[in-house]
Design a protein around this motif. Structure first.
Motif, PDB file in Angstrom:
ATOM      1  N   GLN A  16      16.702  -4.542  -0.427  1.00 17.19           N
ATOM      2  CA  GLN A  16      16.056  -3.421   0.238  1.00 17.19           C
ATOM      3  C   GLN A  16      16.282  -2.101  -0.477  1.00 17.19           C
ATOM      4  OE1 GLN A  16      13.884  -3.804   3.067  1.00 17.19           O
ATOM      5  NE2 GLN A  16      14.090  -5.715   1.953  1.00 17.19           N
ATOM      6  N   VAL A  17      17.430  -1.925  -1.130  1.00 16.81           N
ATOM      7  CA  VAL A  17      17.690  -0.696  -1.870  1.00 16.81           C
ATOM      8  C   VAL A  17      16.731  -0.602  -3.060  1.00 16.81           C
ATOM      9  CG1 VAL A  17      19.405   0.555  -3.247  1.00 16.81           C
ATOM     10  CG2 VAL A  17      20.104  -0.621  -1.156  1.00 16.81           C
ATOM     11  N   LEU A  18      16.587  -1.689  -3.801  1.00 16.22           N
ATOM     12  CA  LEU A  18      15.652  -1.723  -4.928  1.00 16.22           C
ATOM     13  C   LEU A  18      14.213  -1.531  -4.452  1.00 16.22           C
ATOM     14  CD1 LEU A  18      14.998  -2.247  -7.932  1.00 16.22           C
ATOM     15  CD2 LEU A  18      14.939  -4.684  -7.357  1.00 16.22           C
ATOM     16  N   PHE A  19      13.864  -2.161  -3.352  1.00 14.80           N
ATOM     17  CA  PHE A  19      12.517  -2.049  -2.809  1.00 14.80           C
ATOM     18  C   PHE A  19      12.209  -0.606  -2.405  1.00 14.80           C
ATOM     19  CE2 PHE A  19       9.320  -2.588   0.597  1.00 14.80           C
ATOM     20  CZ  PHE A  19       8.343  -3.213  -0.142  1.00 14.80           C
ATOM     21  N   ASN A  20      13.125   0.035  -1.688  1.00 12.34           N
ATOM     22  CA  ASN A  20      12.935   1.430  -1.275  1.00 12.34           C
ATOM     23  C   ASN A  20      12.825   2.350  -2.486  1.00 12.34           C
ATOM     24  OD1 ASN A  20      12.975   0.855   1.462  1.00 12.34           O
ATOM     25  ND2 ASN A  20      15.174   1.157   1.626  1.00 12.34           N
ATOM     26  N   TYR A  21      13.679   2.136  -3.483  1.00  7.67           N
ATOM     27  CA  TYR A  21      13.642   2.955  -4.686  1.00  7.67           C
ATOM     28  C   TYR A  21      12.301   2.796  -5.405  1.00  7.67           C
ATOM     29  CZ  TYR A  21      14.575   4.692  -9.349  1.00  7.67           C
ATOM     30  OH  TYR A  21      14.488   5.374 -10.536  1.00  7.67           O
ATOM     31  N   THR A  22      11.829   1.577  -5.526  1.00  7.00           N
ATOM     32  CA  THR A  22      10.545   1.317  -6.192  1.00  7.00           C
ATOM     33  C   THR A  22       9.400   1.975  -5.437  1.00  7.00           C
ATOM     34  OG1 THR A  22      11.389  -0.785  -7.016  1.00  7.00           O
ATOM     35  CG2 THR A  22       9.018  -0.499  -7.041  1.00  7.00           C
ATOM     36  N   MET A  23       9.423   1.881  -4.119  1.00  5.02           N
ATOM     37  CA  MET A  23       8.369   2.491  -3.314  1.00  5.02           C
ATOM     38  C   MET A  23       8.337   4.008  -3.507  1.00  5.02           C
ATOM     39  SD  MET A  23       6.842   0.019  -1.814  1.00  5.02           S
ATOM     40  CE  MET A  23       5.935   0.864  -0.556  1.00  5.02           C
ATOM     41  N   LYS A  24       9.501   4.643  -3.499  1.00  3.61           N
ATOM     42  CA  LYS A  24       9.556   6.093  -3.679  1.00  3.61           C
ATOM     43  C   LYS A  24       9.242   6.495  -5.111  1.00  3.61           C
ATOM     44  CE  LYS A  24      12.678   7.026   0.091  1.00  3.61           C
ATOM     45  NZ  LYS A  24      13.976   7.537   0.526  1.00  3.61           N
ATOM     46  N   ASP A  25       9.735   5.733  -6.073  1.00  4.66           N
ATOM     47  CA  ASP A  25       9.536   6.058  -7.475  1.00  4.66           C
ATOM     48  C   ASP A  25       8.059   6.011  -7.861  1.00  4.66           C
ATOM     49  OD1 ASP A  25      10.445   6.681 -10.110  1.00  4.66           O
ATOM     50  OD2 ASP A  25      10.189   4.575 -10.660  1.00  4.66           O
ATOM     51  N   HIS A  26       7.322   5.061  -7.325  1.00  2.67           N
ATOM     52  CA  HIS A  26       5.903   4.915  -7.642  1.00  2.67           C
ATOM     53  C   HIS A  26       4.988   5.586  -6.616  1.00  2.67           C
ATOM     54  CE1 HIS A  26       6.502   2.293 -11.052  1.00  2.67           C
ATOM     55  NE2 HIS A  26       7.423   1.675 -10.348  1.00  2.67           N
ATOM     56  N   ARG A  27       5.593   6.234  -5.619  1.00  4.91           N
ATOM     57  CA  ARG A  27       4.852   6.960  -4.579  1.00  4.91           C
ATOM     58  C   ARG A  27       3.803   6.084  -3.905  1.00  4.91           C
ATOM     59  NH1 ARG A  27       4.090  12.655  -7.771  1.00  4.91           N
ATOM     60  NH2 ARG A  27       6.305  13.067  -7.974  1.00  4.91           N
ATOM     61  N   ILE A  28       4.263   4.959  -3.390  1.00  2.00           N
ATOM     62  CA  ILE A  28       3.384   3.987  -2.755  1.00  2.00           C
ATOM     63  C   ILE A  28       3.195   4.352  -1.287  1.00  2.00           C
ATOM     64  CG2 ILE A  28       3.126   1.561  -2.121  1.00  2.00           C
ATOM     65  CD1 ILE A  28       2.886   2.021  -5.109  1.00  2.00           C
ATOM     66  N   ASN A  29       1.950   4.413  -0.843  1.00  2.13           N
ATOM     67  CA  ASN A  29       1.617   4.622   0.554  1.00  2.13           C
ATOM     68  C   ASN A  29       1.553   3.246   1.218  1.00  2.13           C
ATOM     69  OD1 ASN A  29       0.313   4.982   3.029  1.00  2.13           O
ATOM     70  ND2 ASN A  29      -0.926   6.679   2.259  1.00  2.13           N
ATOM     71  N   GLU A  30       2.535   2.930   2.017  1.00  4.34           N
ATOM     72  CA  GLU A  30       2.666   1.592   2.608  1.00  4.34           C
ATOM     73  C   GLU A  30       1.473   1.208   3.466  1.00  4.34           C
ATOM     74  OE1 GLU A  30       6.420   1.871   4.603  1.00  4.34           O
ATOM     75  OE2 GLU A  30       7.536   1.552   2.760  1.00  4.34           O
ATOM     76  N   GLN A  31       0.957   2.138   4.243  1.00  6.50           N
ATOM     77  CA  GLN A  31      -0.162   1.833   5.130  1.00  6.50           C
ATOM     78  C   GLN A  31      -1.430   1.475   4.362  1.00  6.50           C
ATOM     79  OE1 GLN A  31      -0.403   5.356   7.517  1.00  6.50           O
ATOM     80  NE2 GLN A  31       1.107   4.609   8.979  1.00  6.50           N
ATOM     81  N   ARG A  32      -1.602   2.015   3.184  1.00  4.66           N
ATOM     82  CA  ARG A  32      -2.798   1.728   2.395  1.00  4.66           C
ATOM     83  C   ARG A  32      -2.622   0.492   1.523  1.00  4.66           C
ATOM     84  NH1 ARG A  32      -5.351   6.665  -0.500  1.00  4.66           N
ATOM     85  NH2 ARG A  32      -7.224   6.276   0.655  1.00  4.66           N
ATOM     86  N   ILE A  33      -1.426   0.263   1.025  1.00  5.85           N
ATOM     87  CA  ILE A  33      -1.212  -0.785   0.031  1.00  5.85           C
ATOM     88  C   ILE A  33      -0.953  -2.148   0.662  1.00  5.85           C
ATOM     89  CG2 ILE A  33       0.311  -1.553  -1.834  1.00  5.85           C
ATOM     90  CD1 ILE A  33      -1.620   0.692  -2.607  1.00  5.85           C
ATOM     91  N   PHE A  34      -0.070  -2.244   1.631  1.00  7.61           N
ATOM     92  CA  PHE A  34       0.374  -3.569   2.085  1.00  7.61           C
ATOM     93  C   PHE A  34      -0.696  -4.429   2.753  1.00  7.61           C
ATOM     94  CE2 PHE A  34       4.795  -1.740   1.895  1.00  7.61           C
ATOM     95  CZ  PHE A  34       5.026  -2.318   0.662  1.00  7.61           C
ATOM     96  N   PRO A  35      -1.649  -3.872   3.462  1.00  9.71           N
ATOM     97  CA  PRO A  35      -2.698  -4.772   3.955  1.00  9.71           C
ATOM     98  C   PRO A  35      -3.592  -5.312   2.842  1.00  9.71           C
ATOM     99  CG  PRO A  35      -2.624  -2.758   5.257  1.00  9.71           C
ATOM    100  CD  PRO A  35      -1.725  -2.556   4.085  1.00  9.71           C
ATOM    101  N   ARG A  36      -3.592  -4.675   1.668  1.00 12.20           N
ATOM    102  CA  ARG A  36      -4.517  -5.045   0.591  1.00 12.20           C
ATOM    103  C   ARG A  36      -3.856  -5.687  -0.619  1.00 12.20           C
ATOM    104  NH1 ARG A  36      -6.401   0.707   1.449  1.00 12.20           N
ATOM    105  NH2 ARG A  36      -7.928   0.484   3.084  1.00 12.20           N
ATOM    106  N   LEU A  37      -2.547  -5.528  -0.791  1.00  9.22           N
ATOM    107  CA  LEU A  37      -1.867  -5.977  -2.002  1.00  9.22           C
ATOM    108  C   LEU A  37      -1.795  -7.497  -2.060  1.00  9.22           C
ATOM    109  CD1 LEU A  37      -0.319  -5.306  -4.574  1.00  9.22           C
ATOM    110  CD2 LEU A  37       1.746  -5.099  -3.195  1.00  9.22           C
ATOM    111  N   VAL A  38      -2.200  -8.047  -3.193  1.00 11.37           N
ATOM    112  CA  VAL A  38      -2.160  -9.490  -3.434  1.00 11.37           C
ATOM    113  C   VAL A  38      -1.312  -9.721  -4.668  1.00 11.37           C
ATOM    114  CG1 VAL A  38      -3.519 -11.529  -3.986  1.00 11.37           C
ATOM    115  CG2 VAL A  38      -4.418  -9.828  -2.399  1.00 11.37           C
ATOM    116  N   CYS A  39      -0.243 -10.483  -4.537  1.00 11.11           N
ATOM    117  CA  CYS A  39       0.649 -10.817  -5.649  1.00 11.11           C
ATOM    118  C   CYS A  39       0.532 -12.309  -5.943  1.00 11.11           C
ATOM    119  CB  CYS A  39       2.092 -10.493  -5.300  1.00 11.11           C
ATOM    120  SG  CYS A  39       2.394  -8.765  -4.895  1.00 11.11           S
ATOM    121  N   ASN A  40       0.148 -12.649  -7.142  1.00  8.99           N
ATOM    122  CA  ASN A  40       0.002 -14.050  -7.572  1.00  8.99           C
ATOM    123  C   ASN A  40      -0.878 -14.862  -6.627  1.00  8.99           C
ATOM    124  OD1 ASN A  40       1.595 -13.479  -9.768  1.00  8.99           O
ATOM    125  ND2 ASN A  40       3.447 -14.337  -8.886  1.00  8.99           N
TER     126      ASN A  40
END
Length: 110
Positions: free
Chosen positions: A40-64
């Motif tokens: 969770q620490v790495l995840f939070n850091y990555t989200m802040k570092d890349h300025r990810i808007n969770e509400q816009r990205i997570f319903p649409r993000l497809v990984c592999n």
């Protein structure tokens, strides 16, 4: 000749739709990797570092080929999956108790 021109236009327009800005793609790959780690620490850091808007990205993000939520579950990242579960599309049920008798209730799911 017309068929050749039409097929070239179709192929070029399809490839134009499939391209993504390299910076955006790098950010989304980093989010997928951080989510897969279940840290969770790495995840939070990555989200802040890349300025990810969770509400816009997570319903649409497809990984592999999987939704991000399913991707996290498939890789054993249950804490990450639980964290983003609130951004998944839900179900809406309309239920008016005062106006309609119980045997005539109308449920709407979408």
């Amino acid at each position: 000749m017309k068929v050749l021109v039409a097929s070239l236009l179709a192929v070029s327009s399809f490839s134009a739709l499939a391209t993504m800005d390299p910076n955006v793609e790098t950010s989304l790959v980093a989010v997928c990797k951080a989510g897969m780690s279940n840290n969770q620490v790495l995840f939070n850091y990555t989200m802040k570092d890349h300025r990810i808007n969770e509400q816009r990205i997570f319903p649409r993000l497809v990984c592999n080929g999987e939704s991000f939520h399913q991707f996290a579950i498939s890789n054993g990242a249950d804490r990450t999956a639980n964290r983003i579960a609130r951004y998944l599309p839900g179900q809406v049920t309309i239920h008016d108790l005062t106006m309609i008798p119980k045997d005539e209730l109308l449920y709407v799911n979408f």
